[in-house]
Motif scaffolding. Sequence first.
Motif, PDB file in Angstrom:
ATOM      1  N   TYR A  51       0.800  -1.218   0.000  1.00  0.00           N
ATOM      2  CA  TYR A  51       0.000   0.000   0.000  1.00  0.00           C
ATOM      3  C   TYR A  51       0.838   1.276   0.000  1.00  0.00           C
ATOM      4  O   TYR A  51       0.317   2.374   0.149  1.00  0.00           O
ATOM      5  N   THR A  52       2.167   1.156  -0.145  1.00  0.00           N
ATOM      6  CA  THR A  52       3.031   2.317  -0.239  1.00  0.00           C
ATOM      7  C   THR A  52       4.160   2.031  -1.217  1.00  0.00           C
ATOM      8  O   THR A  52       4.561   0.873  -1.403  1.00  0.00           O
ATOM      9  N   LYS A  53       4.662   3.078  -1.835  1.00  0.00           N
ATOM     10  CA  LYS A  53       5.791   2.930  -2.749  1.00  0.00           C
ATOM     11  C   LYS A  53       7.132   3.041  -2.034  1.00  0.00           C
ATOM     12  O   LYS A  53       8.183   2.890  -2.657  1.00  0.00           O
ATOM     13  N   VAL A  54       7.078   3.328  -0.732  1.00  0.00           N
ATOM     14  CA  VAL A  54       8.299   3.495   0.050  1.00  0.00           C
ATOM     15  C   VAL A  54       8.645   2.168   0.723  1.00  0.00           C
ATOM     16  O   VAL A  54       8.014   1.775   1.705  1.00  0.00           O
ATOM     17  N   ASN A  55       9.638   1.475   0.192  1.00  0.00           N
ATOM     18  CA  ASN A  55      10.043   0.183   0.734  1.00  0.00           C
ATOM     19  C   ASN A  55      11.559   0.060   0.732  1.00  0.00           C
ATOM     20  O   ASN A  55      12.275   0.879   0.154  1.00  0.00           O
ATOM     21  N   GLY A  56      12.044  -0.992   1.413  1.00  0.00           N
ATOM     22  CA  GLY A  56      13.468  -1.287   1.409  1.00  0.00           C
ATOM     23  C   GLY A  56      14.305  -0.188   2.034  1.00  0.00           C
ATOM     24  O   GLY A  56      13.939   0.416   3.046  1.00  0.00           O
ATOM     25  N   ILE A  57      15.440   0.077   1.394  1.00  0.00           N
ATOM     26  CA  ILE A  57      16.378   1.043   1.953  1.00  0.00           C
ATOM     27  C   ILE A  57      15.793   2.446   1.953  1.00  0.00           C
ATOM     28  O   ILE A  57      16.118   3.264   2.825  1.00  0.00           O
ATOM     29  N   GLN A  58      14.896   2.746   0.992  1.00  0.00           N
ATOM     30  CA  GLN A  58      14.255   4.056   0.977  1.00  0.00           C
ATOM     31  C   GLN A  58      13.390   4.251   2.221  1.00  0.00           C
ATOM     32  O   GLN A  58      13.398   5.310   2.840  1.00  0.00           O
ATOM     33  N   ARG A  59      12.663   3.214   2.597  1.00  0.00           N
ATOM     34  CA  ARG A  59      11.828   3.284   3.795  1.00  0.00           C
ATOM     35  C   ARG A  59      12.682   3.512   5.039  1.00  0.00           C
ATOM     36  O   ARG A  59      12.381   4.391   5.859  1.00  0.00           O
ATOM     37  N   VAL A  60      13.760   2.743   5.191  1.00  0.00           N
ATOM     38  CA  VAL A  60      14.623   2.876   6.360  1.00  0.00           C
ATOM     39  C   VAL A  60      15.272   4.257   6.385  1.00  0.00           C
ATOM     40  O   VAL A  60      15.432   4.866   7.453  1.00  0.00           O
ATOM     41  N   PHE A  61      15.623   4.763   5.202  1.00  0.00           N
ATOM     42  CA  PHE A  61      16.213   6.100   5.124  1.00  0.00           C
ATOM     43  C   PHE A  61      15.230   7.153   5.631  1.00  0.00           C
ATOM     44  O   PHE A  61      15.597   8.032   6.417  1.00  0.00           O
ATOM     45  N   TYR A  62      13.985   7.084   5.192  1.00  0.00           N
ATOM     46  CA  TYR A  62      12.981   8.048   5.639  1.00  0.00           C
ATOM     47  C   TYR A  62      12.733   7.929   7.141  1.00  0.00           C
ATOM     48  O   TYR A  62      12.603   8.935   7.850  1.00  0.00           O
ATOM     49  N   GLU A  63      12.652   6.694   7.625  1.00  0.00           N
ATOM     50  CA  GLU A  63      12.363   6.491   9.051  1.00  0.00           C
ATOM     51  C   GLU A  63      13.488   7.018   9.938  1.00  0.00           C
ATOM     52  O   GLU A  63      13.242   7.744  10.907  1.00  0.00           O
ATOM     53  N   THR A 107       5.562   9.794  18.917  1.00  0.00           N
ATOM     54  CA  THR A 107       4.204  10.104  18.474  1.00  0.00           C
ATOM     55  C   THR A 107       4.202  10.996  17.237  1.00  0.00           C
ATOM     56  O   THR A 107       3.494  10.735  16.256  1.00  0.00           O
ATOM     57  N   ILE A 108       5.005  12.061  17.267  1.00  0.00           N
ATOM     58  CA  ILE A 108       5.041  12.998  16.143  1.00  0.00           C
ATOM     59  C   ILE A 108       5.618  12.338  14.890  1.00  0.00           C
ATOM     60  O   ILE A 108       5.074  12.471  13.787  1.00  0.00           O
ATOM     61  N   VAL A 109       6.727  11.627  15.042  1.00  0.00           N
ATOM     62  CA  VAL A 109       7.358  10.993  13.890  1.00  0.00           C
ATOM     63  C   VAL A 109       6.444   9.945  13.269  1.00  0.00           C
ATOM     64  O   VAL A 109       6.287   9.880  12.040  1.00  0.00           O
ATOM     65  N   ASN A 110       5.812   9.129  14.097  1.00  0.00           N
ATOM     66  CA  ASN A 110       4.903   8.113  13.558  1.00  0.00           C
ATOM     67  C   ASN A 110       3.725   8.744  12.830  1.00  0.00           C
ATOM     68  O   ASN A 110       3.275   8.245  11.788  1.00  0.00           O
ATOM     69  N   SER A 111       3.227   9.840  13.364  1.00  0.00           N
ATOM     70  CA  SER A 111       2.119  10.524  12.719  1.00  0.00           C
ATOM     71  C   SER A 111       2.516  11.046  11.339  1.00  0.00           C
ATOM     72  O   SER A 111       1.762  10.905  10.361  1.00  0.00           O
ATOM     73  N   GLU A 112       3.702  11.630  11.244  1.00  0.00           N
ATOM     74  CA  GLU A 112       4.160  12.172   9.968  1.00  0.00           C
ATOM     75  C   GLU A 112       4.499  11.077   8.964  1.00  0.00           C
ATOM     76  O   GLU A 112       4.233  11.207   7.766  1.00  0.00           O
ATOM     77  N   LEU A 113       5.105   9.974   9.419  1.00  0.00           N
ATOM     78  CA  LEU A 113       5.420   8.866   8.512  1.00  0.00           C
ATOM     79  C   LEU A 113       4.147   8.248   7.944  1.00  0.00           C
ATOM     80  O   LEU A 113       4.097   7.851   6.776  1.00  0.00           O
ATOM     81  N   ASP A 114       3.112   8.202   8.765  1.00  0.00           N
ATOM     82  CA  ASP A 114       1.829   7.679   8.291  1.00  0.00           C
ATOM     83  C   ASP A 114       1.176   8.664   7.314  1.00  0.00           C
ATOM     84  O   ASP A 114       0.678   8.270   6.254  1.00  0.00           O
ATOM     85  N   ARG A 115       1.193   9.940   7.661  1.00  0.00           N
ATOM     86  CA  ARG A 115       0.540  10.947   6.817  1.00  0.00           C
ATOM     87  C   ARG A 115       1.212  11.076   5.454  1.00  0.00           C
ATOM     88  O   ARG A 115       0.541  11.183   4.424  1.00  0.00           O
ATOM     89  N   ARG A 116       2.533  11.017   5.433  1.00  0.00           N
ATOM     90  CA  ARG A 116       3.249  11.265   4.186  1.00  0.00           C
ATOM     91  C   ARG A 116       3.439  10.001   3.344  1.00  0.00           C
ATOM     92  O   ARG A 116       3.358  10.060   2.119  1.00  0.00           O
ATOM     93  N   TYR A 117       3.721   8.872   4.016  1.00  0.00           N
ATOM     94  CA  TYR A 117       4.122   7.682   3.269  1.00  0.00           C
ATOM     95  C   TYR A 117       3.299   6.439   3.604  1.00  0.00           C
ATOM     96  O   TYR A 117       3.581   5.356   3.092  1.00  0.00           O
ATOM     97  N   TYR A 118       2.283   6.569   4.477  1.00  0.00           N
ATOM     98  CA  TYR A 118       1.436   5.445   4.882  1.00  0.00           C
ATOM     99  C   TYR A 118       2.261   4.317   5.510  1.00  0.00           C
ATOM    100  O   TYR A 118       1.969   3.139   5.319  1.00  0.00           O
ATOM    101  N   LEU A 119       3.276   4.693   6.259  1.00  0.00           N
ATOM    102  CA  LEU A 119       4.132   3.701   6.893  1.00  0.00           C
ATOM    103  C   LEU A 119       3.611   3.351   8.283  1.00  0.00           C
ATOM    104  O   LEU A 119       3.076   4.210   8.988  1.00  0.00           O
TER     105      LEU A 119
END
Length: 214
Positions: free
Chosen positions: A54-66, A121-133
């Motif tokens: 359900y997201t295009k952000v996976n693998g190393i890109q996902r870890v980089f964003y997180e 809380t803030i980081v999880n909220s933003e990761l969900d809002r921007r990338y559905y992580l």
Amino acid sequence: ERMNENLTHMILDSALPSNIPGHKLVDKPKISDFIALVCDIRKSTERLSTILKYTKVNGIQRVFYETSALLPSLEVVIDHFGGSVTEYLGDGILAFFPYLNEDDLYNSYYASIGCMELVRTIVNSELDRRYYLPPLDIGIGMASSPAMVRKVAMRHVKAFGKCVWVASKLSGGTNIILVDDQLKAKWPSSKGGRISFRRTERMRDVVGYKLYPQ
């Protein structure tokens, strides 16, 4: 060759800048009391290898964003309370607080609570809002001991002590803050009851105490 040798000796003999609290310049080994804080992201390998449809952000890109969202945010809170992040450990951080008086003790506790409750809380909220992580789970370990601050290479300064090893072990929990017995014993009972502790099971062969803000 002589020029290179002289340059090497000049660097090794000179004082190097450091972001370790209380040691802005380090020229020779020194021992001070510290509170070490280690924070790690849980299940990092799983996050790297899991493909989310359900997201295009996976693998190393996902870890980089997180990690790019979480780790600098942790550093902001730790710095606000008088601590300093000295290393990024891939998916976590190592930070030190000076331990000179009770104010340093309070600051380290409140920084850990801010990291666990506010930053996550803030980081999880933003990761969900921007990338559905899905939300990040983290563990925080804290310990106190003397540590040696010294140069380990031509241009690097590090702190070594039991507090680092114990805090690293205690960071293995999931969304909990664990402190060692030294920190638990130092917390004054007359501080208004705003923080309490409960003993937990051994975490990687180290007994820790759960920190509960009230």
